[in-house]
Design an enzyme around this catalytic site. Structure first.
Site, PDB file in Angstrom:
ATOM      1  CB  SER A 199       1.913   7.025   4.274  1.00 14.75           C
ATOM      2  OG  SER A 199       1.039   6.392   5.202  1.00 14.75           O
ATOM      3  CD  GLN A 225      -2.607   1.228   2.749  1.00 20.22           C
ATOM      4  OE1 GLN A 225      -1.821   1.427   3.651  1.00 20.22           O
ATOM      5  NE2 GLN A 225      -3.862   1.556   2.643  1.00 20.22           N
ATOM      6  N   GLY A 226       0.727   2.087  -1.008  1.00 18.11           N
ATOM      7  CA  GLY A 226       1.690   3.307  -1.277  1.00 18.11           C
ATOM      8  C   GLY A 226       0.622   4.386  -1.064  1.00 18.11           C
ATOM      9  CD  GLU A 245      -5.359   0.338   6.312  1.00 22.76           C
ATOM     10  OE1 GLU A 245      -5.720   1.262   5.717  1.00 22.76           O
ATOM     11  OE2 GLU A 245      -4.372   0.099   6.735  1.00 22.76           O
ATOM     12  CB  SER A 271       3.690  -2.795   5.474  1.00 24.45           C
ATOM     13  OG  SER A 271       3.373  -2.292   6.551  1.00 24.45           O
TER      14      SER A 271
HETATM   15  C1  LIG Z   1       3.833  -0.368  11.394  1.00 25.10           C
HETATM   16  C2  LIG Z   1       3.375   0.497  10.310  1.00 25.10           C
HETATM   17  C3  LIG Z   1       2.913   0.349   8.931  1.00 25.10           C
HETATM   18  C4  LIG Z   1       2.478   1.120   8.162  1.00 25.10           C
HETATM   19  N1  LIG Z   1       2.258   0.621   6.904  1.00 25.10           N
HETATM   20  C5  LIG Z   1       2.020   1.472   5.765  1.00 25.10           C
HETATM   21  C6  LIG Z   1       1.679   1.065   4.657  1.00 25.10           C
HETATM   22  O1  LIG Z   1       1.645  -0.203   4.296  1.00 25.10           O
HETATM   23  N2  LIG Z   1       1.137   1.819   3.718  1.00 25.10           N
HETATM   24  C7  LIG Z   1       0.846   3.323   3.877  1.00 25.10           C
HETATM   25  O2  LIG Z   1       0.688   4.059   3.075  1.00 25.10           O
HETATM   26  N3  LIG Z   1       1.094   3.614   5.073  1.00 25.10           N
HETATM   27  C8  LIG Z   1       1.486   2.832   6.255  1.00 25.10           C
HETATM   28  N4  LIG Z   1       1.814   3.127   7.456  1.00 25.10           N
HETATM   29  C9  LIG Z   1       1.511   4.723   7.682  1.00 25.10           C
HETATM   30  C10 LIG Z   1       0.625   5.242   8.734  1.00 25.10           C
HETATM   31  O3  LIG Z   1      -0.767   5.160   8.204  1.00 25.10           O
HETATM   32  C11 LIG Z   1       0.953   6.608   9.266  1.00 25.10           C
HETATM   33  O4  LIG Z   1       2.007   6.595   9.900  1.00 25.10           O
HETATM   34  C12 LIG Z   1      -0.327   7.122   9.948  1.00 25.10           C
HETATM   35  O5  LIG Z   1      -1.215   7.378   9.278  1.00 25.10           O
HETATM   36  C13 LIG Z   1       0.369   8.655  10.644  1.00 25.10           C
HETATM   37  O6  LIG Z   1       0.939   9.315   9.676  1.00 25.10           O
HETATM   38  P1  LIG Z   1       2.507   9.805  10.018  1.00 25.10           P
HETATM   39  O7  LIG Z   1       3.107   8.725  10.461  1.00 25.10           O
HETATM   40  O8  LIG Z   1       2.623  10.647   8.925  1.00 25.10           O
HETATM   41  O9  LIG Z   1       2.443  10.753  11.243  1.00 25.10           O
HETATM   42  P2  LIG Z   1       1.596  12.337  11.436  1.00 25.10           P
HETATM   43  O10 LIG Z   1       0.353  12.372  10.511  1.00 25.10           O
HETATM   44  O11 LIG Z   1       2.832  13.246  11.402  1.00 25.10           O
HETATM   45  O12 LIG Z   1       1.221  12.214  13.088  1.00 25.10           O
HETATM   46  C14 LIG Z   1       2.117  12.619  14.046  1.00 25.10           C
HETATM   47  C15 LIG Z   1       1.296  12.988  15.351  1.00 25.10           C
HETATM   48  O13 LIG Z   1       0.467  13.851  15.178  1.00 25.10           O
HETATM   49  C16 LIG Z   1      -1.146  13.797  15.269  1.00 25.10           C
HETATM   50  N5  LIG Z   1      -1.844  14.294  14.499  1.00 25.10           N
HETATM   51  C17 LIG Z   1      -1.924  14.437  13.190  1.00 25.10           C
HETATM   52  N6  LIG Z   1      -2.529  15.083  12.641  1.00 25.10           N
HETATM   53  C18 LIG Z   1      -3.460  15.475  13.659  1.00 25.10           C
HETATM   54  C19 LIG Z   1      -4.823  16.109  13.828  1.00 25.10           C
HETATM   55  N7  LIG Z   1      -5.417  16.389  12.803  1.00 25.10           N
HETATM   56  N8  LIG Z   1      -5.680  15.829  15.033  1.00 25.10           N
HETATM   57  C20 LIG Z   1      -4.797  15.313  15.994  1.00 25.10           C
HETATM   58  N9  LIG Z   1      -3.749  14.754  15.789  1.00 25.10           N
HETATM   59  C21 LIG Z   1      -2.973  14.812  14.930  1.00 25.10           C
HETATM   60  C22 LIG Z   1      -0.810  12.120  15.306  1.00 25.10           C
HETATM   61  O14 LIG Z   1      -2.084  11.462  15.868  1.00 25.10           O
HETATM   62  C23 LIG Z   1       0.215  11.758  15.657  1.00 25.10           C
HETATM   63  O15 LIG Z   1       0.257  11.287  17.162  1.00 25.10           O
HETATM   64  C24 LIG Z   1       2.348   2.455   8.615  1.00 25.10           C
HETATM   65  C25 LIG Z   1       2.724   2.848   9.700  1.00 25.10           C
HETATM   66  C26 LIG Z   1       3.085   1.868  10.567  1.00 25.10           C
HETATM   67  C27 LIG Z   1       3.595   2.670  12.001  1.00 25.10           C
END
Ligand SMILES: Cc1cc2nc3c(=O)[nH]c(=O)nc-3n(C[C@H](O)[C@H](O)[C@H](O)COP(=O)(O)OP(=O)(O)OC[C@H]3O[C@@H](n4cnc5c(N)ncnc54)[C@H](O)[C@@H]3O)c2cc1C
Lengths: 385, 319
Positions: free
Chosen positions: A132, A129-130, A247, A164
């Site tokens: 993020s 899944q691409g 999902e 992932s």
């Molecule tokens: C183990 C793992 C597997 C993953 N696999 C995939 C994958 O296969 N494909 C893929 O596309 N993605 C994947 N992800 C990505 C995952 O979906 C994102 O990490 C997640 O959506 C959070 O985005 P971010 O990491 O950019 O954090 P950010 O969006 O930068 O968030 C950082 C912090 O700020 C908070 N925050 C952000 N916006 C808000 C808001 N509006 N209100 C309140 N709090 C907020 C968040 O809750 C978090 O605590 C994976 C992540 C993990 C940890």
């Protein structure tokens, strides 16, 4: 609130499944090490092939997509029994089976279904899944990876992150921006990108658990046929919402059963080591028993409601995910207490699980984002900042 | 498997909600608060006529012949509107105490020597121990009034041990305790759902900084957590009503107590200064939730029961 028992046909289905599992599981090869990605892929794909041959592949997929068209209840029984029997987890097949596949089945053309669905069910092709990007996580619609039309192709450039299984995937469900001038939720398209296309570079990222579960993906003028677009151009956000509902709707069901097994094992361990005499710990385990029993019932409730309304799983999945991700982390905190000083030994059971449980409040939408969804979509509170 | 409510169950719930809205609306409830609570005999009889107490008695004995799931739905409605009186004890005593089924008798319960609810209004007293027995209310003669934290629940503390005069061999203390816990959990569930509604309604209407406070994420997240607690408690309570399993019931009581208490607190927070006044109903929900938490099955007892369940039965099944 009438009936938590199962029909005769459902009981038969369960009995046949149990028998089949008892026959095949002892003959499985040992699980490969978490760092052996090619080994993991081969292992997960082989398990999928066995399910396919036995008629259990894509149980909940529609029949015209190659699935079995089973009711959500049967799917629930399937997840419960495979987990109870200690069968392999979907693993690398996760994205294909649980969201890319169902999305293609729901939104794809006849040719797209015929091309992509059978290999997923047979365990021949692995998807990732691409979605993020480094600058677009929670705010997924802010994604910047560009796709520019060039004849019958899109030329894609940008960067994805946290992908992932990217190392072993054949296909990627990729979100790209096809109209940079449109408001951010418009202008997005959903593409199936072959991972071996020139210009795709995958760089593994090491997780805090020490393994390489996910990767960065660099896309440098990758040519993707326009025919690989699922849904209309610039209508990808709507398609994405379909994907995300799959999902969050069903992804964690089997894991609740696994958590109940772990909890029972923890109680056994605590009894064996004398830790059980500690009333605080004992009561903590008792409370977790209430949590996981109730989470299982909540799953049955959601499934019954979905069956009643005949729709795809809704925002109720967010309610489940919020409590489940928290309970799972509490479970492994309790495990650390049962282990005592051994909780620092990575070779002890539960220690790695404790580390990976930390991802549950982040992956598939953070808890903060889930709370926004619950408040706005289920409770009708106004959107805001 | 179909865990969702049947049409009949929905109709039953709607009927009870309508009855309570007509007979115990907010004004009546507030008037009851001002007059110091207690049992309204007229309303009690009406509940009796609607089958509230006789719901689970066989039709041959003048009952409605329904089961625990239906009782749970009615008690959930009672919890929503803060209906006062020893509802659970009277329901459990229908078929045992004359007049209880019809709502002509008020039955309360004595458990482990704590203060007794509505003893002054009661016609009979269930004494809950290893065995269950029945006592006349005047066997607690001289009981001292306790300044009850809940203005809708009168409490009296017996001054000497009350012994049940009449053993009830047909009732097991264990079953009674768990059924009492489940019905109380259903009341807690109704209260949790109601305080959630109140919080959401307030968050939509109240403005600060020029916008509805419900658009602030800190407020939103409080409300979202309230829904999560309510829905988990609902699944637990409904499932326990269907299975009657003791560990499941203990879990239901534990989670419903938590949902009622924590939701009331969060609702109070969402209401700001208004929440700390006597005018807002939220304190009434919180106080009743506290009271119910200490009855039938406490958190400590529930957790111990759930701990003993680990390693026995389904939770321990291994592949
Ligand atoms: C183990 C793992 C597997 C993953 N696999 C995939 C994958 O296969 N494909 C893929 O596309 N993605 C994947 N992800 C990505 C995952 O979906 C994102 O990490 C997640 O959506 C959070 O985005 P971010 O990491 O950019 O954090 P950010 O969006 O930068 O968030 C950082 C912090 O700020 C908070 N925050 C952000 N916006 C808000 C808001 N509006 N209100 C309140 N709090 C907020 C968040 O809750 C978090 O605590 C994976 C992540 C993990 C940890």
């Amino acid at each position: 609130m009438t009936d938590l028992s199962y029909s005769e046909e459902e009981d038969e289905f369960r009995a046949r499944l149990r028998e089949w599992l008892a026959g095949v599981l002892p003959g499985l090869p040992p699980k490969p090490s978490p760092d052996d990605w090619p080994g993991r892929r081969a292992y997960d794909a082989a398990w999928q092939r066995m399910l396919y041959d036995a008629g259990y592949a894509g149980l909940h997929w529609p029949v015209d997509a190659g699935g079995q068209g089973a009711t959500p209840t049967r799917q629930l029984i399937f997840l419960e029994e495979t987990e109870k029997a200690g069968a392999p987890y979907v693993g690398a097949n996760f994205v294909g089976l649980l969201h890319a596949g169902p999305t293609v089945a729901a939104e794809g053309t006849a040719e797209q279904r015929a091309r992509w669905l059978p290999p997923v069910l047979r365990g021949e092709e692995i998807w990732c899944q691409g979605f993020s990007e480094p600058e677009a996580g929670s705010d997924l619609a802010a994604l910047r990876t560009r796709a520019v039309r060039d004849g019958s192709h899109y030329v894609v450039s940008g960067q994805k992150i946290w992908t992932s299984h990217a190392e072993v995937a054949d296909w990627c469900e990729l979100l790209v921006r096809t109209d940079p001038r449109a408001p951010k939720h418009r202008g997005i398209s959903w593409l199936a990108m072959p991972m071996d296309a020139p210009g795709v570079t995958v760089r593994p990222l090491r997780t805090l658990a020490g393994s390489t579960e996910f990767a960065e993906m660099f896309l440098d003028e990758v040519r993707v046929p326009v025919a690989n677009r699922v849904g209309q151009e610039n209508d990808g956000w709507r398609v994405t919402m379909v994907t995300l509902s799959f999902e969050r709707g069903t992804a964690f069901v089997g894991e609740v059963v696994a958590c109940r097994r772990t909890l029972a094992a923890l109680a056994g361990e605590a009894r064996a080591t004398g830790r059980w005499d500690d009333a605080v710990l004992r009561r903590r385990l008792g409370r977790l028993n209430a949590e996981f029993r109730a989470l299982w019932r909540l799953t049955q409730w959601n499934v019954s409601e979905a069956e009643r309304s005949g729709g795809v799983p809704g925002a109720g999945g967010s309610v489940f995910k919020l409590r489940y991700s928290q309970a799972r982390q509490e479970l492994y905190e309790a495990a650390a207490e049962v282990l005592g000083a051994d909780a620092c030994d990575l070779d002890r059971e539960w220690v790695l699980d404790r580390l990976s449980s930390l991802s549950y409040t982040i992956a598939a939408g953070t808890s903060q984002i889930q709370r926004n969804i619950v408040a706005e979509r289920l409770l009708g509170l106004p959107k805001g900042r | 498997m179909d865990f969702s409510l049947s049409e009949d169950q929905r109709a039953l719930r709607a009927g009870m909600r309508e009855l309570l809205a007509g007979r115990f609306g907010r004004e009546r409830m507030r008037a009851a608060v001002e007059s110091g609570g207690g049992v309204d005999r007229g309303l009690w009889a009406e509940l009796g006529a609607a089958g509230f107490f006789a719901l689970r008695l066989p039709e041959a004995e003048g009952g409605v012949g329904l089961g625990l799931p239906e009782s749970v739905l009615l008690f959930e409605e009672a919890g929503r509107v803060l209906l006062p009186g020893p509802l659970v004890a009277t329901h459990l005593a229908a078929g045992v105490v004359k007049g209880a089924a019809e709502g002509r008798a008020v039955v309360t319960v004595l458990d482990r020597g704590g203060p007794v609810q509505d003893l002054g209004d009661a016609d009979a007293l269930l004494v809950l121990g290893e065995v269950v027995s029945l006592a006349a209310p005047d066997s607690a003669r001289g009981a001292v009034a306790v300044r009850s934290v809940d203005p809708l629940t009168a409490l009296l503390r017996p001054v000497r041990p009350v012994v049940g005069a009449e053993p009830l061999p047909a009732m097991s203390g264990g079953t009674l305790r768990y059924e009492g816990a489940l019905l109380t959990a259903a009341e807690q569930l109704g209260s949790a759902a109601r305080t959630l509604e109140a919080a959401v309604q307030h968050a939509r209407g109240r403005e600060q900084f020029g916008v509805a406070i419900g658009s602030f994420q800190a407020v939103k997240h409080l409300c979202a957590q309230m829904l999560v607690r309510t829905e988990l408690a609902r699944a637990a309570v409904y499932a326990a009503a269907v299975t009657g399993d003791p560990a499941e019931t203990a879990g239901a009581k534990l989670l419903a107590d938590e949902a009622a208490v924590a939701n009331a607190r969060d609702c109070l927070q969402v209401h700001g200064g208004m929440g700390f006044t006597w005018e807002a109903d939220v304190h009434l929900h919180l106080k009743r939730a506290w009271l119910r938490s200490g009855r039938w099955l406490t958190a400590a007892e529930a957790e111990e029961a759930l701990a003993s369940d680990l390693g026995a039965g389904e939770g321990a099944e291994r592949g």
